[in-house]
Structures are given as C-alpha cells and as structure tokens.
Enzyme design. Structure first.
Site, mmCIF file in Angstrom:
data_model
loop_
_atom_site.group_PDB
_atom_site.id
_atom_site.type_symbol
_atom_site.label_atom_id
_atom_site.label_comp_id
_atom_site.label_asym_id
_atom_site.label_seq_id
_atom_site.Cartn_x
_atom_site.Cartn_y
_atom_site.Cartn_z
ATOM 1 C CD GLU A 519 -2.644 -1.391 0.068
ATOM 2 O OE1 GLU A 519 -2.991 -0.446 -0.964
ATOM 3 O OE2 GLU A 519 -3.147 -2.466 -0.453
ATOM 4 C CG ASP A 587 1.890 -7.543 -5.939
ATOM 5 O OD1 ASP A 587 1.352 -7.126 -4.910
ATOM 6 O OD2 ASP A 587 1.396 -8.117 -6.720
HETATM 7 ZN ZN LIG Z 1 -2.668 -2.682 -4.533
#
Ligand SMILES: [Zn+2]
Length: 683
Positions: A519, A587
C-alpha cells in the site's frame, strides 16, 4: 491488495448483491477452524523452489482445495473472507432480549433478505413504481429527469455522477461527471471481435431477452428489446475510454464550468439533470471523459425515446434482479455467476444476505464486528509494523542510485505525510434515517442505496472528508488513495493468515508486512507518483528522474505482459502489463520493504529454523502462501480485462524472480526460472 480504485458509482452504490437460491434450512454450518498463518502442509516438495516458487509454496494446497461449487475463485485469502462471513452471520442471527437500534436495523435487513417466501409473493411488484415512471417518459427532457431519479436511487444508467477531491486542490471535493451505462464488466466485451467476445455478446443478449420475459413481456417483444439494449450499450462502449488509458490522471483531468459541458453536449440537458439530482448547486466540475459526452450527445439525438425507455427499463430490471423472486435471482446468476465467472452453484442464501447487509449497511454491521473481534492491541501492533515499514521505505529511497537528491527530498515529504488508518473509522456512520422493514428486502436495498448516494452528493463543494472510509471493517483488503495520500487497513485483514499473534516475525512480515509495504508503494507507482504529498495531481519529479522511473516501470510492464493467465480450448490470454503495472510495482516494492523491515527487526542474531526453514525462507513462504489460489478459466478471463491485479501465481513468481534476497534465501542460481536475467526493479 486490491485497489486504490477511485470510487465508482457502480462499486459504491450497488443496491445489493444478494443473488438468491433455494435453501432448505436457514441454519448454517458452524464457523470453520482458524486459518493457519504458515502452512507446511500447503508446500509441494516435489517442486524445486527455484524452478517455480508458487507451485512449491502452494502446490499441495491447490491440490487439496478445489474451488467450492459456490465460488469462481478460491484461495487462502478468500478463506479468510469466508471466515469473517461466519462471524457476521452469527452477529446477524442472534436474538438477545434487548438490542441497540443498530443491532435491530442490521438484523431486520438481514431477516428481510432471508424471508424468501415474502419476496416470492411480491414477484415484480418492487420494481413497479420505477417501471411506471419509465413508461410515462414522453420526451428526451423526461428521459434525463428519469436518469437523475434512477441515479438518486443508486441505479446506474447512461453515465455516472459522483464526488471526488479536486485533482488540483485535494482539500476540496467537487462533482465529477464520467462515462458509464454499460452492463457487461468492461467496454472490451462490446468492442472486441474475437470468437469468445462474439459468443459472450450473443449469450448476454439471450440473457437480457429472458429477463424481459420474466418481467412480463411477450417473447417477440423481449427479443427485439434485447437487441436494442445491446445496440445502445455497444455505442456507449465505443465512446468509452479504455481502462488502461484511464490510469493516467491526465486523461481524466478536465475541469469545466457547468455552462461549458452543457454547451459541449447539449442533448444531455445537464442543467435539468443537476437540478433533479438532489445534489447541491455548483458552477464547476470535472468531466473525466468529455469525449464520451460529445459522442453520446449524437447518440441521444439519433436514438428514439422509445428505445431509450427500453434501455432504462433494462437497467432497472438488472439492478433489482438480485432482490426479487427466485426466477430473477437464478437468471441473474446463470449469466453473471455461471457464464461470466464459471461459478457452478449460487452461494447459499445466508451468504448472499450477509454480503448484502455488508454492502448496504456495512458501517453499522462493521461496528458490531469490530466490537467483537478487534481490540486496542490490534491497532497498536499494526501501527508498530507500519512504522517499521515506513522506516524501510525511507532507507530504500535514500539508497536509490537513479533518483536525484531533489526528487528524493520530495519523496520523503510525501512519505512522511502519508496518513495511516487502521481497523475502522474514528466516527461511525449514522444510518438512523434509513427506513428498514422486515417485509421489504428490495425496498430496504433501494433506500440504503439512496441514503449512500445522498451522503456522497453532500460532499460536493465541501472540504474533503479524509476520514471517510471506502471499505467496511470486516473486509479482507486494504487500499491507498492518491488524492488522500492515506493507507487503510480494515480490521478484517489484520488476522491469520496475514497476522498471527503467536507467529514469528518472519511470517508476520511476509504476510501483513508485505501488504503494508504494498500500500505504501502505491503512493509511488505509475499513478501514485503523479500526486504530491497533499494528494494533488502535480509533477514533483525532475525530468531526468521521471524518465528513469518510466524506464524502470516499462521493464515491469513488459515483464508481466509475457506471463500467461489462461490457456484453454478458447486460446491463450496473457496479462496486460500496463493495466496491472501499479499493482505489480506495489507487489515488488512491498516485498522488498517488508524484507528490509524484517532484517531491521531480527538483526544479525542467528535465529533457529522453524519447520526446517530459516526466517528468510519463512518470510518468502509466508508471502507466497497468502496467494495460494484456484480460479476458473472464465473468472481468469474476466480478470485479465477488468482487474488491475495479477493472478496469484504471478503476484508470487513475478515478484520473487526480481528479488535478489529471495534468490539468496533459497540458493537459486543464474539460469533458473526464479532468477530473472533482466530483473525489473522500480523501488
Ligand atoms: Zn494494490
């Protein structure tokens, strides 16, 4: 994690996703056992970790956990959502002697959804008022008034209208006009010519026809109506901007006065629309896709009032279907669940009713969920991890060789300004004005939808409410919002397999730690980097640094575009590396940041292996196992077109093949599949 998706009306205002089915007994099975944080039994030791790490980490789990017939995707992630659903079911079915007004409201809503015999008796009656209003439409002016009315009741049609922070002044929220009006999940379904898309449109048209028949129309009429609907929606799709293009805020940045957009697309009669919308009066707004309004302006003119009425009628039937009698619910499922997603059976009624309560009254239900599951210590320990990962990002930015000190200074400012929201909102939403009655499920859904629309419209031309959450507390998910520059972790995700109180640091950093890092990285991905510390769309990069970023991002986009999502008798579908660029960047970045934070936490003191794995190995295994999943081919195809996230296999293998720390932890050698010859690295 899913998306920092800007809210769209479709998401925000859906009036209930309850899709029904026959169920003998209202009593549901007991809560399934807890999900382990780290699952040695999931591992497939017949595979080399350096050959296919996803298969190694998840192979046995995948073999032993086929997709349940009522799902189109099943993973360890979804097992947690399912677990939360049982807790919510318990909250919703208890009947204590005394209860608070909030408890009464959510339980009444849930009970109204479960009361299938009343719903069955009502048949199509809940839609009657709305369909009568459409029947009375006589002119294009009436038409636009009816659309305003439908939007107020959260029924989507023709275009969308919603509040958003001003792109250049995020402290203020303004009105946005945007493309919309489609029923299939993406514009591509209408415009692509491959055999699968052609088949989907044919199947869709047959579905629309059957729904019109259920609503009482003759077979001949229903057949011609379905044709009209497909033609109108296809034209709307041709005027719509592609999802990938829309990632760049520049494509959505068109501040205009009401007079300007009214003049550019006069047939929309927007002055009429705004005055009927129930929104406060405003003089300027952002038109996210002006071309859509210009093109559809011609379509409004060229299509008869009679045909527009057919389209509106369809939008009402489709929107109400999940809340109506069994025949509607089943037909809706057969197309959307079974055909489009590959789900074999509809979910049991109680699950659909729990979801519907969460969708419609989620902040009331969420309060009860939090009271029961989430203590102060949950918030504290998450805050501590967030801090550790923010420190890692500070260090990571400092070490970048491709970024100048000038841009780094701005990046630090943005990082330090990120607001962390953990668990649940500071202030609970007050739903006391929503009328919920025991015998009116469809009406309850419409009134809850209308309440949410009115609540949203009130934000127009007001200071931005940065404390308003866009996910409910039981949700197993997290999000970053570029205009708010905030990261949000609902209580639902702060438990195993993401976080286990008794687990070692390595496992928790590989789980929730990577989510937090993910995030945070969103603030600096291909979209997020274009917003500054205050959440304004503003370039804070030197041209050289921006160029260096783009080159690195391009590497990631190309890398993921080479990965296959589905390969079946209908052909092979590769990922869209540009659509998934932000999530893939997050990621890769999240994995790196969480690993750095873990190293800071455990230091160089040797830690004994657990279950035969070193802490570093456990970190990567924990990360990979979050994404163990099985998915139907149909669902995978849908996601390639609509989902900015890569499938589980590539969330894992894509990230680890770019990670030197992973390769070191498992002793991977150059030339092995999990060692990318051209490792892409943004953060
Ligand atoms: Zn995301």
């Amino acid at each position: 994690m899913p998306t920092r998706a800007l809210l769209t009306l479709a998401l925000l205002l859906s009036s209930g996703i309850c899709i029904a089915q026959n169920e003998k007994s209202p009593s549901a099975p007991a809560l399934p056992k807890d999900i382990p944080s780290f699952d040695v039994d999931a591992i497939d030791k017949s595979v080399e970790p350096c050959m296919d790490f996803y298969q190694y980490s998840c192979g046995t789990w995948m073999k032993n956990n086929p997709i349940p017939p009522d799902k189109s995707l099943w993973g360890r992630f979804s097992a947690l959502s399912e677990h939360n659903m049982y807790i919510l079911r318990d909250i919703l079915t208890e009947a204590p002697a005394t209860q608070t007004p909030t408890e009464t409201m959510v339980r009444t809503f849930y009970a109204s959804c479960m009361d299938e015999s009343t719903i069955e008796k009502k048949g199509t009656y809940p839609m009657k008022d709305e369909l009568d209003r459409i029947a009375a439409v006589n002119s294009k002016a009436d038409l636009i008034k009816q659309i305003a009315h439908m939007h107020r009741n959260s029924t989507p049609a023709l275009f969308s209208f919603y509040p958003q922070p001003d792109l250049h002044d995020s402290a203020n929220t303004i009105a946005f006009l945007d493309q919309g009006g489609l029923t299939l999940p993406d514009r591509d379904y209408y415009v692509k010519d491959d055999p699968k898309s052609v088949e989907t449109r044919k199947t869709y048209q047959e579905h629309v026809e059957r729904m019109f028949k259920l609503a009482g129309d003759s077979p001949d009429l229903a057949a011609s109506e379905a044709k009209t609907v497909l033609a109108i929606e296809t034209a709307l799709a041709q005027a719509s901007m592609d999802r990938t293009l829309r990632r760049d805020p520049k494509t959505r940045d068109h501040k205009m006065t009401v007079a300007e957009i009214t003049a550019a697309a006069p047939n929309f009669q927007l002055a009429e629309y705004f005055s009927e919308s129930g929104a406060p009066k405003f003089s300027a707004l952002n038109v996210a896709n002006p071309d859509f309004f210009k093109k559809v302006n011609e379509q409004i003119n060229g299509t008869s009032v009679a045909d527009w009425k057919i389209y509106l009628r369809w939008k009402v039937i489709n929107d109400y279907a999940p809340t109506l009698s069994k025949a509607f619910v089943e037909e809706n499922f057969l197309f959307n669940g079974k055909y489009l997603s590959g789900q074999q059976e509809i979910e049991p009624r109680w699950k659909r009713c729990v979801r519907a309560t969460d969708t419609n009254l989620g902040m009331a239900l969420g309060k009860l969920y939090v009271d029961r599951t989430f203590g102060a210590e949950g918030k504290e320990r998450t805050e501590k991890m967030v801090k550790a990962i923010e420190n890692a990002m500070q260090k990571d930015v400092g070490q970048l060789t491709w970024m100048s000190d000038t841009t780094k200074k701005k990046a630090y400012e943005k990082l330090n300004a990120i607001v962390n929201n953990i668990g649940y909102p500071d202030k609970w939403r007050d739903y006391s004005s929503v009328v919920i009655t025991a015998d009116d499920y469809a009406g309850n859904s419409v009134r809850a939808g209308a309440f949410e629309v009115a609540r949203q419209y009130k934000k127009i031309d007001e200071p931005t409410d940065r404390k308003d959450w866009t996910m409910t507390p039981p949700t197993v998910n997290a999000y970053y919002r570029p205009p708010m520059n905030d990261i949000n972790f609902p209580a639902g995700i702060l438990q195993p397999p993401f976080y286990g109180k008794a687990m070692d640091d390595a496992v928790n950093f590989g789980g929730i730690g990577v989510v937090i890092g993910h995030e945070l990285t969103h603030g600096f991905d291909d979209q997020g980097r274009k917003y500054d510390a205050e959440g304004n769309f503003k370039d804070w990069w030197t041209p050289e640094d921006a160029k260096a970023f783009e080159e690195r991002a391009d590497c990631t986009a190309k890398e993921y575009s080479s990965f296959t999502s589905v390969k079946d008798d209908k052909g092979e579908v590769k990922l869209n590396g540009k659509l998934t660029l932000g999530e893939n960047t997050a990621d890769n970045g999240g994995l790196k940041l969480a690993y750095m934070a873990l190293m800071d936490t455990i230091g160089s003191t040797p830690v004994k292996p657990i279950d035969g794995y070193t802490p570093r190995q456990r970190f990567f295994l924990s990360f990979a196992q979050i994404w163990c999943q099985n998915v139907t081919d149909q669902e995978a195809r849908k996601r390639v077109l609509t989902d900015p996230h890569s499938p589980g296999r590539w969330r894992v293998n894509g990230a680890v093949q770019n990670s030197a720390a992973f390769q070191e932890a498992f002793g991977c050698k150059a030339g092995q599949p999990m060692v990318s010859a051209n490792a892409c690295r943004v953060w």
